[in-house]
Design a protein around this motif. Structure first.
Motif, PDB file in Angstrom:
ATOM      1  N   ARG A 166       0.825  -1.204   0.000  1.00 38.51           N
ATOM      2  CA  ARG A 166       0.000   0.000   0.000  1.00 38.51           C
ATOM      3  C   ARG A 166       0.862   1.259   0.000  1.00 38.51           C
ATOM      4  O   ARG A 166       1.964   1.268   0.542  1.00 38.51           O
ATOM      5  N   ILE A 167       0.353   2.304  -0.622  1.00 35.80           N
ATOM      6  CA  ILE A 167       0.982   3.619  -0.570  1.00 35.80           C
ATOM      7  C   ILE A 167       0.281   4.430   0.527  1.00 35.80           C
ATOM      8  O   ILE A 167      -0.946   4.602   0.493  1.00 35.80           O
ATOM      9  N   LEU A 168       1.055   4.901   1.489  1.00 37.23           N
ATOM     10  CA  LEU A 168       0.526   5.670   2.611  1.00 37.23           C
ATOM     11  C   LEU A 168       0.988   7.117   2.518  1.00 37.23           C
ATOM     12  O   LEU A 168       2.096   7.404   2.059  1.00 37.23           O
ATOM     13  N   THR A 169       0.156   8.031   2.980  1.00 35.56           N
ATOM     14  CA  THR A 169       0.533   9.435   3.132  1.00 35.56           C
ATOM     15  C   THR A 169       0.806   9.666   4.611  1.00 35.56           C
ATOM     16  O   THR A 169      -0.063   9.416   5.450  1.00 35.56           O
ATOM     17  N   VAL A 170       2.022  10.121   4.927  1.00 41.15           N
ATOM     18  CA  VAL A 170       2.459  10.161   6.332  1.00 41.15           C
ATOM     19  C   VAL A 170       3.133  11.492   6.654  1.00 41.15           C
ATOM     20  O   VAL A 170       3.618  12.212   5.774  1.00 41.15           O
ATOM     21  N   ALA A 171       3.151  11.789   7.944  1.00 39.83           N
ATOM     22  CA  ALA A 171       3.867  12.952   8.459  1.00 39.83           C
ATOM     23  C   ALA A 171       4.308  12.634   9.879  1.00 39.83           C
ATOM     24  O   ALA A 171       3.791  11.711  10.523  1.00 39.83           O
ATOM     25  N   SER A 172       5.242  13.392  10.394  1.00 39.43           N
ATOM     26  CA  SER A 172       5.709  13.197  11.769  1.00 39.43           C
ATOM     27  C   SER A 172       4.809  13.967  12.731  1.00 39.43           C
ATOM     28  O   SER A 172       4.190  14.980  12.367  1.00 39.43           O
ATOM     29  N   PRO A 173       4.701  13.514  13.990  1.00 37.06           N
ATOM     30  CA  PRO A 173       3.938  14.276  14.996  1.00 37.06           C
ATOM     31  C   PRO A 173       4.440  15.715  15.126  1.00 37.06           C
ATOM     32  O   PRO A 173       3.629  16.629  15.327  1.00 37.06           O
ATOM     33  N   ALA A 174       5.760  15.918  15.008  1.00 38.02           N
ATOM     34  CA  ALA A 174       6.308  17.271  15.143  1.00 38.02           C
ATOM     35  C   ALA A 174       5.802  18.173  14.015  1.00 38.02           C
ATOM     36  O   ALA A 174       5.449  19.348  14.247  1.00 38.02           O
ATOM     37  N   TYR A 175       5.771  17.649  12.786  1.00 35.32           N
ATOM     38  CA  TYR A 175       5.266  18.445  11.668  1.00 35.32           C
ATOM     39  C   TYR A 175       3.799  18.795  11.890  1.00 35.32           C
ATOM     40  O   TYR A 175       3.383  19.947  11.695  1.00 35.32           O
ATOM     41  N   LEU A 176       3.004  17.831  12.284  1.00 36.07           N
ATOM     42  CA  LEU A 176       1.566  18.070  12.470  1.00 36.07           C
ATOM     43  C   LEU A 176       1.305  19.049  13.604  1.00 36.07           C
ATOM     44  O   LEU A 176       0.352  19.847  13.542  1.00 36.07           O
ATOM     45  N   LYS A 177       2.138  19.019  14.624  1.00 33.58           N
ATOM     46  CA  LYS A 177       1.972  19.965  15.737  1.00 33.58           C
ATOM     47  C   LYS A 177       2.221  21.396  15.272  1.00 33.58           C
ATOM     48  O   LYS A 177       1.523  22.339  15.690  1.00 33.58           O
ATOM     49  N   ARG A 178       3.216  21.570  14.394  1.00 34.25           N
ATOM     50  CA  ARG A 178       3.555  22.912  13.926  1.00 34.25           C
ATOM     51  C   ARG A 178       2.595  23.422  12.857  1.00 34.25           C
ATOM     52  O   ARG A 178       2.272  24.613  12.812  1.00 34.25           O
ATOM     53  N   HIS A 179       2.141  22.511  11.958  1.00 37.81           N
ATOM     54  CA  HIS A 179       1.414  22.958  10.768  1.00 37.81           C
ATOM     55  C   HIS A 179      -0.049  22.514  10.737  1.00 37.81           C
ATOM     56  O   HIS A 179      -0.774  22.909   9.817  1.00 37.81           O
ATOM     57  N   GLY A 180      -0.486  21.708  11.683  1.00 43.49           N
ATOM     58  CA  GLY A 180      -1.847  21.210  11.674  1.00 43.49           C
ATOM     59  C   GLY A 180      -1.982  19.942  10.847  1.00 43.49           C
ATOM     60  O   GLY A 180      -1.131  19.630  10.002  1.00 43.49           O
ATOM     61  N   THR A 181      -3.072  19.219  11.091  1.00 39.95           N
ATOM     62  CA  THR A 181      -3.303  17.946  10.416  1.00 39.95           C
ATOM     63  C   THR A 181      -4.294  18.121   9.278  1.00 39.95           C
ATOM     64  O   THR A 181      -5.428  18.558   9.508  1.00 39.95           O
ATOM     65  N   PRO A 182      -3.908  17.798   8.043  1.00 39.80           N
ATOM     66  CA  PRO A 182      -4.871  17.886   6.934  1.00 39.80           C
ATOM     67  C   PRO A 182      -5.976  16.850   7.120  1.00 39.80           C
ATOM     68  O   PRO A 182      -5.720  15.707   7.477  1.00 39.80           O
ATOM     69  N   ASP A 228      15.986   8.911  -3.122  1.00 39.69           N
ATOM     70  CA  ASP A 228      16.292   7.773  -2.256  1.00 39.69           C
ATOM     71  C   ASP A 228      15.196   7.660  -1.203  1.00 39.69           C
ATOM     72  O   ASP A 228      14.923   8.624  -0.470  1.00 39.69           O
ATOM     73  N   VAL A 229      14.563   6.484  -1.112  1.00 41.00           N
ATOM     74  CA  VAL A 229      13.435   6.305  -0.206  1.00 41.00           C
ATOM     75  C   VAL A 229      13.864   6.458   1.247  1.00 41.00           C
ATOM     76  O   VAL A 229      13.153   7.062   2.063  1.00 41.00           O
ATOM     77  N   GLY A 230      15.024   5.901   1.601  1.00 33.16           N
ATOM     78  CA  GLY A 230      15.489   6.005   2.975  1.00 33.16           C
ATOM     79  C   GLY A 230      15.687   7.449   3.394  1.00 33.16           C
ATOM     80  O   GLY A 230      15.314   7.848   4.514  1.00 33.16           O
ATOM     81  N   THR A 231      16.273   8.274   2.518  1.00 39.17           N
ATOM     82  CA  THR A 231      16.460   9.691   2.812  1.00 39.17           C
ATOM     83  C   THR A 231      15.114  10.388   2.973  1.00 39.17           C
ATOM     84  O   THR A 231      14.922  11.219   3.870  1.00 39.17           O
ATOM     85  N   MET A 232      14.152  10.042   2.100  1.00 38.69           N
ATOM     86  CA  MET A 232      12.825  10.647   2.194  1.00 38.69           C
ATOM     87  C   MET A 232      12.148  10.307   3.521  1.00 38.69           C
ATOM     88  O   MET A 232      11.547  11.180   4.175  1.00 38.69           O
ATOM     89  N   LEU A 233      12.247   9.054   3.944  1.00 32.00           N
ATOM     90  CA  LEU A 233      11.640   8.656   5.208  1.00 32.00           C
ATOM     91  C   LEU A 233      12.248   9.421   6.379  1.00 32.00           C
ATOM     92  O   LEU A 233      11.532   9.931   7.246  1.00 32.00           O
ATOM     93  N   GLU A 234      13.570   9.520   6.420  1.00 32.59           N
ATOM     94  CA  GLU A 234      14.221  10.215   7.526  1.00 32.59           C
ATOM     95  C   GLU A 234      13.897  11.705   7.509  1.00 32.59           C
ATOM     96  O   GLU A 234      13.728  12.329   8.561  1.00 32.59           O
ATOM     97  N   ALA A 235      13.794  12.298   6.315  1.00 31.17           N
ATOM     98  CA  ALA A 235      13.408  13.706   6.224  1.00 31.17           C
ATOM     99  C   ALA A 235      11.990  13.917   6.735  1.00 31.17           C
ATOM    100  O   ALA A 235      11.701  14.898   7.433  1.00 31.17           O
ATOM    101  N   CYS A 236      11.119  12.984   6.391  1.00 31.84           N
ATOM    102  CA  CYS A 236       9.736  13.073   6.860  1.00 31.84           C
ATOM    103  C   CYS A 236       9.678  12.934   8.386  1.00 31.84           C
ATOM    104  O   CYS A 236       8.975  13.697   9.060  1.00 31.84           O
ATOM    105  N   VAL A 237      10.415  12.000   8.935  1.00 30.71           N
ATOM    106  CA  VAL A 237      10.452  11.807  10.388  1.00 30.71           C
ATOM    107  C   VAL A 237      10.958  13.061  11.089  1.00 30.71           C
ATOM    108  O   VAL A 237      10.499  13.425  12.178  1.00 30.71           O
ATOM    109  N   SER A 238      11.911  13.763  10.472  1.00 34.36           N
ATOM    110  CA  SER A 238      12.489  14.956  11.087  1.00 34.36           C
ATOM    111  C   SER A 238      11.553  16.159  11.050  1.00 34.36           C
ATOM    112  O   SER A 238      11.856  17.200  11.650  1.00 34.36           O
TER     113      SER A 238
END
Length: 299
Positions: A166-182, A228-238
């Motif tokens: 499956r393809i998931l749309t994801v964000a980190s809790p820190a991002y959602l806290k700063r920018h809100g949850t779509p 690179d998927v790994g880089t994208m995941l870590e950027a998203c987590v950050s």
């Protein structure tokens, strides 16, 4: 054209040169001199009336005619090898070198942690892993099989589907806290989205959302494009932005709470993983064994 032992010997030298990538490595594999390999190839080219290799001091590459010839005779050589194995009672033995073109993310996430197990199971198997973004020309490069994400190209080697993730749309809790949850996919227009470049087209993948038969496309933007998927995941987590990722590669982040799935009510977009090999005829035991191992691994 009459078939004789000299022709078979020339074809065997051709196969060794393709698999080794050079006349020197072919000579080592066959117990010949490099000049002996060169003469054998020259005799075969004269016999066939075509040039098989483009040769320079630094590279060795099959010509189009050479690639076509090798594509036809390669399975026949494998069939001879299999027949010899059957005659000697060793058809089930998995051995020899296996060259694999593998998606870098799959290699790192799934394959690398299981290589010790593979080696214990098949101690006579030698593995050469080439981590690349594209499938390339398996025959010309002497590749036994490839593992790639995405839909097979229109003209392709034999392809077997291993999984759909499956393809998931994801964000980190820190991002959602700063920018809100779509709340809905359309809300992504006002968020920073991390895009991923399709290696086949050179353009970022479009963002789609699937629910049963309904598909919507959403225009997104953001400051980052990744390859690179790994880089994208870590950027998203950050907290760099929102990303679309494959479920099988993101589950650990989700379980640990480092990422949050945003639209679980749009669950039906998937992305395939295929294994490719040059021919469906006389598939070597080592290739069959590796494909079966990967199938076990992802269940």
């Amino acid at each position: 054209m009459a078939f004789d032992g000299r022709l078979l010997a020339g074809v065997s030298v051709l196969a060794a040169a393709v698999e080794g990538g050079s006349f020197v490595r072919a000579a080592d594999a066959l117990g010949l001199s490099a000049s002996g390999v060169s003469r054998a190839i020259a005799r075969l080219e004269a016999r066939l009336g075509v040039r098989l290799f483009d040769r320079t001091t630094r590279s060795l590459k099959l010509t189009d005619a050479g690639a076509r010839f090798y594509r036809e005779v390669g399975p026949l050589l494998e069939g001879i090898d299999d027949a010899a194995g059957t005659a000697s009672g060793s058809a089930a033995v998995v051995r020899g070198r296996l060259r694999i073109n593998v998606d870098p993310f799959f290699a790192r996430l799934m394959l690398a942690p299981r290589l010790a197990e593979l080696s214990r199971r098949y101690p006579e198997l030698e593995l050469e892993l080439l981590t690349r973004d594209g499938i390339g020309d398996l025959v010309a490069e002497g590749i036994d099989l490839a593992l790639r994400f995405g839909t097979p190209p229109g003209v392709s080697p034999v392809a077997r589907l291993l999984l759909k993730t499956r393809i998931l749309t994801v964000a980190s809790p820190a991002y959602l806290k700063r920018h809100g949850t779509p709340k809905a996919p359309a809300d992504l227009a006002s968020h920073a989205c991390i895009q991923f470049r399709d290696p086949l087209t050179g353009r970022p993948f479009p963002w789609e959302f699937h629910r049963k038969r309904k598909i919507i496309n959403v225009d997104i933007s953001g400051p980052f494009v990744m390859t690179d998927v790994g880089t994208m995941l870590e950027a998203c987590v950050s907290g760099a932005g929102i990303a679309q990722v494959m479920e099988f590669g993101a589950m650990d982040y989700l379980y640990r709470g480092r990422l949050v799935e945003l639209f679980p009510d749009w669950p039906d977009e998937t992305f395939p993983l295929y294994v490719f090999h040059p021919s469906r005829h006389h598939v070597p035991a080592k290739v069959r064994a590796f494909i079966d191992f990967c199938s076990e691994m992802i269940k």
